[in-house]
Design a protein around this motif. Structure first.
Motif, short mmCIF file in Angstrom:
data_model
loop_
_atom_site.label_atom_id
_atom_site.label_comp_id
_atom_site.label_asym_id
_atom_site.label_seq_id
_atom_site.Cartn_x
_atom_site.Cartn_y
_atom_site.Cartn_z
N GLU A 1 0.88 -1.05 -0.29
CA GLU A 1 0.24 0.23 0.07
C GLU A 1 0.97 1.50 -0.55
OE1 GLU A 1 -3.28 0.38 2.69
OE2 GLU A 1 -4.06 -1.60 2.20
N ASP A 2 1.75 1.45 1.07
CA ASP A 2 1.83 2.67 1.15
C ASP A 2 3.41 3.24 2.69
OD1 ASP A 2 0.35 2.97 3.16
OD2 ASP A 2 -0.80 4.96 2.38
N MET A 3 3.67 4.26 2.96
CA MET A 3 5.17 4.24 3.45
C MET A 3 4.33 5.82 3.19
SD MET A 3 8.40 2.92 2.60
CE MET A 3 8.73 1.16 2.93
N SER A 4 4.18 6.10 4.94
CA SER A 4 4.49 7.01 5.42
C SER A 4 5.34 7.64 6.62
CB SER A 4 2.86 7.35 6.31
OG SER A 4 1.64 7.39 5.75
N LEU A 5 6.23 9.10 6.32
CA LEU A 5 7.57 9.43 6.82
C LEU A 5 7.41 10.81 7.66
CD1 LEU A 5 8.36 7.86 3.81
CD2 LEU A 5 10.45 7.77 4.66
N TRP A 6 7.13 10.53 9.01
CA TRP A 6 7.03 11.83 9.64
C TRP A 6 8.25 13.45 10.21
CZ3 TRP A 6 1.81 13.42 10.71
CH2 TRP A 6 0.55 13.06 10.26
N ASN A 7 8.20 13.90 9.79
CA ASN A 7 8.79 15.46 10.67
C ASN A 7 11.22 14.68 9.75
OD1 ASN A 7 7.29 16.76 12.22
ND2 ASN A 7 7.91 14.44 13.40
N ASN A 8 10.89 14.42 8.68
CA ASN A 8 11.74 14.57 7.58
C ASN A 8 13.01 15.50 7.57
OD1 ASN A 8 10.12 11.68 6.78
ND2 ASN A 8 9.23 13.35 6.40
N THR A 9 14.23 15.13 8.09
CA THR A 9 15.75 16.31 7.40
C THR A 9 16.21 15.91 6.99
OG1 THR A 9 14.91 17.00 10.03
CG2 THR A 9 17.16 17.54 9.28
N PHE A 10 17.06 16.06 6.23
CA PHE A 10 18.01 15.80 5.08
C PHE A 10 18.83 16.62 5.13
CE2 PHE A 10 13.87 15.48 2.86
CZ PHE A 10 13.85 14.41 2.20
N GLU A 11 19.46 15.88 5.79
CA GLU A 11 21.39 15.80 6.36
C GLU A 11 22.05 15.77 4.94
OE1 GLU A 11 21.91 13.95 9.37
OE2 GLU A 11 20.25 14.97 10.15
N LEU A 12 23.32 17.07 4.68
CA LEU A 12 24.48 16.95 3.92
C LEU A 12 25.34 17.39 4.96
CD1 LEU A 12 23.52 19.61 1.28
CD2 LEU A 12 23.65 17.02 1.10
N TYR A 13 25.94 16.24 5.08
CA TYR A 13 27.54 16.21 6.20
C TYR A 13 27.16 16.39 7.30
CZ TYR A 13 30.11 15.61 1.05
OH TYR A 13 30.97 16.02 0.51
N GLY A 14 26.01 16.04 8.03
CA GLY A 14 25.26 16.36 9.65
C GLY A 14 24.65 17.36 9.10
N LEU A 15 24.64 17.99 8.96
CA LEU A 15 23.77 19.50 8.82
C LEU A 15 23.26 19.40 8.00
CD1 LEU A 15 27.15 22.10 7.87
CD2 LEU A 15 26.41 21.79 10.43
N PRO A 16 21.79 19.91 8.60
CA PRO A 16 19.85 19.65 8.15
C PRO A 16 20.34 20.76 7.31
CG PRO A 16 20.12 20.45 10.31
CD PRO A 16 21.38 19.92 10.10
N VAL A 17 19.57 21.09 6.13
CA VAL A 17 19.75 21.32 5.26
C VAL A 17 18.28 21.65 4.50
CG1 VAL A 17 22.48 21.88 4.00
CG2 VAL A 17 20.49 19.77 3.29
N PHE A 18 17.32 20.88 4.37
CA PHE A 18 16.05 20.61 4.29
C PHE A 18 14.79 19.93 5.11
CE2 PHE A 18 12.59 19.16 1.53
CZ PHE A 18 12.53 20.35 0.25
N TYR A 19 13.93 20.39 5.60
CA TYR A 19 12.54 19.71 6.28
C TYR A 19 11.92 19.44 5.12
CZ TYR A 19 9.22 19.33 9.73
OH TYR A 19 9.31 18.67 10.63
N LEU A 20 10.79 18.60 5.44
CA LEU A 20 9.34 18.05 5.05
C LEU A 20 9.10 17.56 6.61
CD1 LEU A 20 10.01 16.74 1.45
CD2 LEU A 20 8.97 18.80 2.40
N PRO A 21 7.66 18.28 7.26
CA PRO A 21 7.29 17.57 7.86
C PRO A 21 6.19 16.29 7.70
CG PRO A 21 5.76 19.49 7.14
CD PRO A 21 6.69 19.44 6.57
#
Length: 255
Positions: free
Chosen positions: A166-186
């Protein structure tokens, strides 16, 4: 990247769910082999301690301690847990609690290496065989990690729900580059890799750096038009040039 990440999580879910049903019987007559430094059996309970190895259907489970109550249909596994699957996937955990009657599994401090590069870690997970999985505080990266350094990029999600086919739900997602957060999707909801194709956002599939636009990351949107046609909109969000747009349309023909 989306396909890689989702298939990676799907494989982890499948391994745990199958292990719940297969490795300890799931209410059916099953056979498995236990080897340990000490092994006791009394009152329908198996207690294995020290260098425990459990073999079943080409699965290998290693742990410090293994307790299985046949009457209650419950197994408890603790300490330095290592699970090797028939496909060569490696999973690690601090503890496992398995109920073969309800086909549920709870794991603490779960990590995995699926393939040569993909790495996954979660503080805990819960699995209801055969369809439901939940992971908490998840880190995922397909990038190689050197000692004392962060991966080139990784995703951190506070919670992931997976419903098979069916599906996957991902909550409070932070994309990190070399350990630093650069992009966030709730919140991200996407079709599971084993589900029928659906429209929706895909996880970022490419990260790059160029002098002309700086750092860039692609966050695609997939539109299923019909059984024979689809469209993928791939905006690249850059640090110097804003958003760069790209669209790919695919259509099957009779020729």
């Amino acid at each position: 990247m989306c396909s890689t990440a989702m298939n990676f999580i799907l494989r982890i879910s499948t391994v745990f769910l199958l292990h719940t049903s297969i490795a300890f019987g799931a209410g059916q007559k099953q056979s498995y082999v236990i080897d340990a430094d000490s092994l006791e059996y009394q009152n329908n309970t198996v207690v294995a301690k020290g260098h425990v190895e459990v073999f079943k259907d080409n699965y290998l489970l290693k742990a410090d301690k293994f307790i299985y109550n046949k009457t209650l249909g419950k197994a408890s596994v603790n300490g330095n847990i290592f699970l090797l699957t028939p496909t060569g996937d490696e999973l690690y955990a601090h503890s496992l609690e398995i109920n073969t009657n309800t086909k549920e599994l709870d794991a603490k401090i779960v990590s995995a290496h699926l393939g040569k590069e993909n790495k996954f870690i979660a503080t805990s997970s819960h699995h209801d065989y055969p369809d439901e999985s939940e992971f908490n505080s998840v880190y995922y990266s397909p990038c190689p990690v050197c000692k004392d350094s962060k991966p080139q990029w990784q995703i951190h999600s506070s919670k992931i729900y997976h419903t098979r086919k069916e599906d996957m739900s991902l909550w409070n997602n932070t994309f990190e580059l070399y350990g630093l957060p650069v992009f966030y999707l709730p919140y991200i909801r996407t079709a599971a890799p084993d589900a029928d194709p659906k429209s929706g956002f895909l996880l970022p599939r490419k990260y790059s750096y160029r002098d002309i636009y700086g750092y860039g990351i692609v966050v695609p949107y997939y539109l299923r038009i019909s059984d024979s046609a689809d469209l993928t909109y791939e905006p690249m969000i850059t640090s110097r040039r804003g958003i760069l747009h790209s669209i790919a349309l695919r259509k099957l023909s009779n020729h």
